[in-house]
Design a protein around this motif. Structure first.
Motif, PDB file in Angstrom:
ATOM      1  N   THR A   7       0.827  -1.205   0.000  1.00  0.00           N
ATOM      2  CA  THR A   7       0.000   0.000   0.000  1.00  0.00           C
ATOM      3  C   THR A   7       0.860   1.253   0.000  1.00  0.00           C
ATOM      4  N   THR A   8       0.229   2.364  -0.266  1.00  0.00           N
ATOM      5  CA  THR A   8       0.893   3.661  -0.223  1.00  0.00           C
ATOM      6  C   THR A   8       0.754   4.231   1.180  1.00  0.00           C
ATOM      7  N   GLY A   9       1.824   4.816   1.689  1.00  0.00           N
ATOM      8  CA  GLY A   9       1.808   5.396   3.036  1.00  0.00           C
ATOM      9  C   GLY A   9       3.018   6.270   3.255  1.00  0.00           C
ATOM     10  N   GLY A  14       3.224   2.173  -2.703  1.00  0.00           N
ATOM     11  CA  GLY A  14       3.269   0.721  -2.714  1.00  0.00           C
ATOM     12  C   GLY A  14       2.956   0.199  -4.108  1.00  0.00           C
ATOM     13  N   GLN A  15       3.060  -1.118  -4.275  1.00  0.00           N
ATOM     14  CA  GLN A  15       2.825  -1.668  -5.607  1.00  0.00           C
ATOM     15  C   GLN A  15       1.343  -1.818  -5.929  1.00  0.00           C
TER      16      GLN A  15
END
Length: 73
Positions: A7-9, A14-15
């Motif tokens: 995930t994005t954070g 993230g992928q």
């Protein structure tokens, strides 16, 4: 090896899909290697170099010139 995120954070983008078994194993291996490096070569502690008390005030000095205080005794 860099850690792969799903995930994005705070770590960046993230992928966006589930990790493969190889990516999961790679993440664990990477973290294990980092921990092992710290265990094998722990950082040197920063010790107290001196403590000065003047009246009811105590100041603590560390070897790296960090100062804590004054504290009231």
């Amino acid at each position: 090896m860099t850690i792969v995120y799903r995930t994005t954070g705070a770590w960046g983008v993230g992928q966006g899909y589930n990790l493969t078994a190889l990516q999961v194993d790679g993440n664990f291996y990477d973290l294990d290697q980092r921990i092992q490096a710290i265990e094998d070569n722990p950082p040197e502690p920063v010790n107290i170099s001196n403590i000065i008390v003047v009246g009811t005030q105590m100041t603590i000095y560390l070897e790296d010139a960090t100062v804590f205080g004054p504290f009231t005794l």
